[in-house]
Design a protein around this motif. Structure first.
Motif, short mmCIF file in Angstrom:
data_model
loop_
_atom_site.label_atom_id
_atom_site.label_comp_id
_atom_site.label_asym_id
_atom_site.label_seq_id
_atom_site.Cartn_x
_atom_site.Cartn_y
_atom_site.Cartn_z
N GLY A 85 0.80 -1.22 0.00
CA GLY A 85 0.00 0.00 0.00
C GLY A 85 0.83 1.26 0.00
O GLY A 85 2.03 1.25 0.26
N LEU A 86 0.16 2.34 -0.33
CA LEU A 86 0.74 3.68 -0.26
C LEU A 86 -0.13 4.50 0.69
O LEU A 86 -1.36 4.47 0.60
CB LEU A 86 0.73 4.36 -1.64
CG LEU A 86 1.44 3.64 -2.78
CD1 LEU A 86 1.16 4.36 -4.09
CD2 LEU A 86 2.92 3.54 -2.52
N LYS A 87 0.51 5.20 1.60
CA LYS A 87 -0.23 6.13 2.44
C LYS A 87 0.54 7.44 2.53
O LYS A 87 1.77 7.45 2.53
CB LYS A 87 -0.49 5.55 3.82
CG LYS A 87 0.73 5.26 4.66
CD LYS A 87 0.31 4.68 6.01
CE LYS A 87 1.51 4.37 6.89
NZ LYS A 87 1.10 3.79 8.20
N GLY A 88 -0.21 8.54 2.57
CA GLY A 88 0.46 9.83 2.56
C GLY A 88 -0.28 10.86 3.38
O GLY A 88 -1.46 10.70 3.73
N ALA A 89 0.43 11.91 3.71
CA ALA A 89 -0.13 13.02 4.47
C ALA A 89 0.54 14.31 4.03
O ALA A 89 1.75 14.33 3.76
CB ALA A 89 0.06 12.80 5.96
N GLU A 90 -0.24 15.38 3.96
CA GLU A 90 0.29 16.71 3.66
C GLU A 90 -0.18 17.67 4.75
O GLU A 90 -1.39 17.75 5.04
CB GLU A 90 -0.20 17.21 2.30
CG GLU A 90 0.32 18.60 1.97
CD GLU A 90 -0.32 19.19 0.72
OE1 GLU A 90 0.20 20.23 0.25
OE2 GLU A 90 -1.32 18.63 0.25
N ASP A 91 0.74 18.37 5.34
CA ASP A 91 0.42 19.35 6.38
C ASP A 91 -0.17 20.60 5.73
O ASP A 91 0.48 21.29 4.96
CB ASP A 91 1.69 19.70 7.16
CG ASP A 91 1.40 20.50 8.41
OD1 ASP A 91 0.27 21.02 8.54
OD2 ASP A 91 2.31 20.60 9.26
N LEU A 92 -1.43 20.89 6.07
CA LEU A 92 -2.12 22.04 5.51
C LEU A 92 -2.07 23.26 6.43
O LEU A 92 -2.60 24.31 6.10
CB LEU A 92 -3.57 21.69 5.21
CG LEU A 92 -3.79 20.51 4.25
CD1 LEU A 92 -5.27 20.19 4.12
CD2 LEU A 92 -3.16 20.79 2.90
N GLY A 93 -1.47 23.09 7.60
CA GLY A 93 -1.38 24.18 8.55
C GLY A 93 -2.53 24.18 9.55
O GLY A 93 -3.60 23.62 9.29
N GLY A 94 -2.30 24.77 10.69
CA GLY A 94 -3.34 24.85 11.70
C GLY A 94 -3.74 23.51 12.27
O GLY A 94 -4.87 23.36 12.76
N GLY A 95 -2.86 22.52 12.20
CA GLY A 95 -3.17 21.19 12.71
C GLY A 95 -3.97 20.32 11.78
O GLY A 95 -4.37 19.21 12.14
#
Length: 386
Positions: free
Chosen positions: A65-75
């Motif tokens: 699998g592939l899993k990802g996250a991007e920080d958009l700010g403000g938690g």
């Protein structure tokens, strides 16, 4: 150790988009072994014979699998998961040939507001109660409750679903899921309800105590499926754990476990009801399981579990032969698991099931029916996680 895609040349196209605020991870599980079954019935079901066979996905389904996250700010973060299931024995896709049949979703996550995801996902029964049953811990998929009638071993997922999970409040969390039918109402106003699903659940995990409860409703599963793989537009596929012609299904389950040093003891109860189409009757299951595991050494675990299942089938002859049946099943699971490292372990699991009352034949989950009321299986295998 999970590996970032930035380290994989074959997926180097992601490198330009990655930065300190985003990440994409490749992960997976490989699980294979050999299984002995003492009695598998012939196609006619009147005689049985022994079988020694290759088996895969025993403790956990094979996947990458592939899993990802991007920080958009403000938690706040954007997240996604794409998880493929396959059979390591022949390399074919699992979950009906889907590219990402295990999970596929995208959403937003906040440490304070919770997580909202959309796609193909697990229901709340699987999330909160499934991990407490021996069949989804150490007893292999055949150690699940008969026919995995309560889906605690995660035999199916919910398509076209929206799911909200709360933040963790001192060990407590809850979730709600809705799976769309994607069908407009017909003249009778029933289209929107065809093949929809919804689920609720909650759990608590803090220190040695873990608790979980969940509910799942499936309305007319398979009513508006299309395509070779099925389930393209509805929330769920046609075949419901081997129980076809289902008008609706409901599952409620609860469980808990408590750790005493190297020992953990657990209890699980579930009730499943399958109503047949055209008011043709129903199939009900109740499962009660007690399980325990003990770390003999830091690397060697012993597991034991007993499940009693009582059920009742009623029919007017449309789906099942007319009348009423009350099958009962006794099942014992025993297992040893030895960790060679943090990512690799070997296991040996023995299972026995006895069909009682007017249950004609025993059948461990995922195995062919026995020709009599008893079935015994032993699986030895190896699992590697990356």
């Amino acid at each position: 150790m999970k590996k970032s895609l930035l380290a994989l040349g074959v997926l180097g196209a992601f490198a330009g988009a990655a930065n300190a605020q985003s990440s994409v991870t490749l992960y997976g599980i490989l699980d294979a072994g050999i299984t002995y079954v003492n009695n598998e019935s012939t196609p006619g079901g009147t005689t049985g014979s022994k079988n020694i066979k290759f088996s895969n996905g025993n403790q956990q389904g094979n996947r990458w699998g592939l899993k990802g996250a991007e920080d958009l700010g403000g938690g706040l973060k954007a997240i996604f998961v794409l998880e493929n299931g396959f059979r390591i024995g022949d390399g074919n896709l699992a979950q009906g040939g889907r590219e990402f049949g295990r999970q596929a979703y995208v959403g937003l996550s906040s440490a304070t507001a919770g997580t909202l995801t959309l796609g193909r996902q697990y229901d709340s029964v699987v999330d909160f109660v499934g991990p407490l049953a021996s069949g989804s811990q150490w007893a292999t998929f055949s150690g699940a409750h008969p026919f995995d009638n309560d889906n605690l071993n995660n035999s199916f997922r919910i398509n076209n679903s929206v799911k909200y999970t709360t933040a963790n409040y001192s060990g407590f969390s809850a979730s709600a899921l809705y799976g769309f039918s994607n069908q407009a109402n017909t003249g009778g106003g029933t289209g929107f309800a065809n093949n929809r699903a919804w689920s609720l659940g909650a759990g608590y995990a803090n220190g040695p105590l873990t608790l979980g409860v969940g509910y799942l409703y499936l309305g007319t599963p398979g009513a508006n499926n299309t395509g070779a793989a099925g389930n393209d537009f509805g929330s769920f596929a046609t075949n419901l754990n081997g129980i076809t012609a289902t008008d609706k299904a409901q599952i409620v389950a609860a469980g808990g476990s408590y750790a005493f040093g190297p020992a953990t003891v657990g209890l699980v109860y579930s009730h499943s009801k399958y109503d047949f189409v055209a008011n043709a009757g129903s199939f009900k299951f109740d499962n009660a399981e007690i399980n325990a595991k003990y770390m003999l050494t830091p690397a060697l675990q012993l597991g034991a579990a007993y499940t009693y299942t009582w059920s009742k089938a009623t029919s007017n002859g449309v789906v099942l032969p007319a009348g009423s049946l009350s099958p009962k099943y006794h099942q014992v699971n025993l297992g040893l698991d030895y960790w060679l490292s943090k990512r690799t372990d070997t296991y040996l699991v023995g299972l026995w099931q006895h069909a009682n009352n007017d249950a004609g034949q025993a059948q461990l989950n995922g195995q062919p029916f026995s020709a009599n009321k008893n079935q015994f299986a032993v699986t030895a295998g190896v699992r590697h996680k990356f």
